[in-house]
Write a protein that holds these residues in place. Structure first.
Motif, mmCIF file in Angstrom:
data_model
loop_
_atom_site.group_PDB
_atom_site.id
_atom_site.type_symbol
_atom_site.label_atom_id
_atom_site.label_comp_id
_atom_site.label_asym_id
_atom_site.label_seq_id
_atom_site.Cartn_x
_atom_site.Cartn_y
_atom_site.Cartn_z
ATOM 1 N N MET A 155 59.284 -69.915 52.208
ATOM 2 C CA MET A 155 58.178 -69.858 53.171
ATOM 3 C C MET A 155 58.609 -70.537 54.478
ATOM 4 N N GLN A 156 59.319 -71.651 54.358
ATOM 5 C CA GLN A 156 59.806 -72.339 55.562
ATOM 6 C C GLN A 156 60.769 -71.432 56.341
ATOM 7 N N LYS A 157 61.640 -70.711 55.586
ATOM 8 C CA LYS A 157 62.552 -69.759 56.227
ATOM 9 C C LYS A 157 61.767 -68.688 56.989
ATOM 10 N N ALA A 158 60.734 -68.160 56.330
ATOM 11 C CA ALA A 158 59.953 -67.068 56.931
ATOM 12 C C ALA A 158 59.222 -67.536 58.194
ATOM 13 N N LYS A 159 58.905 -68.840 58.241
ATOM 14 C CA LYS A 159 58.195 -69.388 59.403
ATOM 15 C C LYS A 159 59.075 -69.383 60.657
ATOM 16 N N LYS A 160 60.413 -69.410 60.436
ATOM 17 C CA LYS A 160 61.317 -69.311 61.595
ATOM 18 C C LYS A 160 61.422 -67.835 61.959
ATOM 19 N N LEU A 161 60.634 -67.407 62.886
ATOM 20 C CA LEU A 161 60.503 -65.986 63.192
ATOM 21 C C LEU A 161 61.809 -65.398 63.705
ATOM 22 N N LEU A 162 61.986 -64.109 63.416
ATOM 23 C CA LEU A 162 63.226 -63.437 63.787
ATOM 24 C C LEU A 162 63.519 -63.530 65.283
ATOM 25 N N LYS A 163 62.491 -63.304 66.090
ATOM 26 C CA LYS A 163 62.791 -63.317 67.530
ATOM 27 C C LYS A 163 63.141 -64.708 68.006
ATOM 28 N N GLY A 164 62.716 -65.736 67.274
ATOM 29 C CA GLY A 164 63.125 -67.096 67.577
ATOM 30 C C GLY A 164 64.623 -67.291 67.359
ATOM 31 N N GLU A 165 65.193 -66.420 66.507
ATOM 32 C CA GLU A 165 66.613 -66.554 66.176
ATOM 33 C C GLU A 165 67.509 -65.854 67.196
#
Lengths: 166, 166
Positions: A155-165
């Motif tokens: 869930m923590q991983k999913a919170k880091k949104l793709l566009k943030g990456e």
């Protein structure tokens, strides 16, 4: 006297409202909830379309949870899931949530087949995060009751949104 | 003494179970129902896919009802609809029911556009019965509170399944 009249009126009201409401032949039913026991305090989307809409417009990741009422693995996970405050709080505050007992027509939600329990994360950009998975090679998106901490870290991983990456 | 110990234990149990359950910051919520007030005693399908599955496998027509919580026409129809015993009994015994606040991706469910309230019937053969409509030429599948009897007669029409007509 007034009291007696009042109670007769009250009784009539109660009786008539009892008669008025439709009751199935098989007896009164408990209304179905959208949570189906996975978190009564969460605000659940009803359909995948609705969940995607909320995910995009609120810029929150979506958790899609496939389960069945007659699957003991689903039921066991549900108990641990619904009683885990960290999961419930994080989902309530940071996620859009959807639980489904029927498959959607979107094949992206079953990257390695249709089974339950199965948890997929979807980015607000509407990308299914097939990279966020559990510990079973043959059922990548299955979680057992012992995998709750892995689920929390996913869930923590999913919170880091793709566009943030990007 | 035993009594006192018992009540302390009981209090602890109550307190700990209160602590254990997640409560949102904004306060405890009433769990969402699938009926959304359109008939608490009916068994509602959650999604269109699920509804089609039940319709086919039980050979019952499907009623799909589009509505919005902030639409006064939907709310007025809901009141009359949920309090009408004939509608509730017929739907419970002879129909599969689905109410949606979000459109599906299936264009057949919006033959003349997307508006609410809107009621479509679907045959167990998965054919949308565009021939079963209300009284408004510009919004063929809209019903007002005064159209309840037309709705009931349309339900009777929908009960005569298409393949029965062949």
């Amino acid at each position: 006297m007034v009291k007696a009249v009042l109670s007769v009126v009250l009784m009539l009201v109660v009786v008539s409202s009892t008669i008025a409401k439709y009751i199935p032949k098989t007896g009164k039913r408990v209304p179905q909830t959208l949570s189906r026991g996975w978190g009564d305090q969460l605000i659940w989307a009803q359909t995948y379309e609705e969940a995607l809409y909320w995910s995009r417009s609120r810029n929150k990741p979506l958790m899609v949870l496939f389960h069945l009422e007659d699957c003991p693995h689903s039921q066991a996970l549900k108990k641990v899931f619904s009683e885990n405050n960290e999961i419930q709080k994080t989902l309530d505050e940071d996620f859009i949530v959807l639980n489904l007992m029927y498959e959607t027509t979107d094949k992206h939600l079953s990257p390695d087949g249709q089974y339950v329990p199965r948890i997929l994360f979807v980015d607000p950009s509407m990308t299914v995060r097939a990279d966020i998975n559990g510990r079973y090679a043959n059922r990548m998106y299955a979680y057992e009751t012992g995998d709750i901490n892995l689920l929390i870290s996913n869930m923590q991983k999913a919170k880091k949104l793709l566009k943030g990456e990007l």
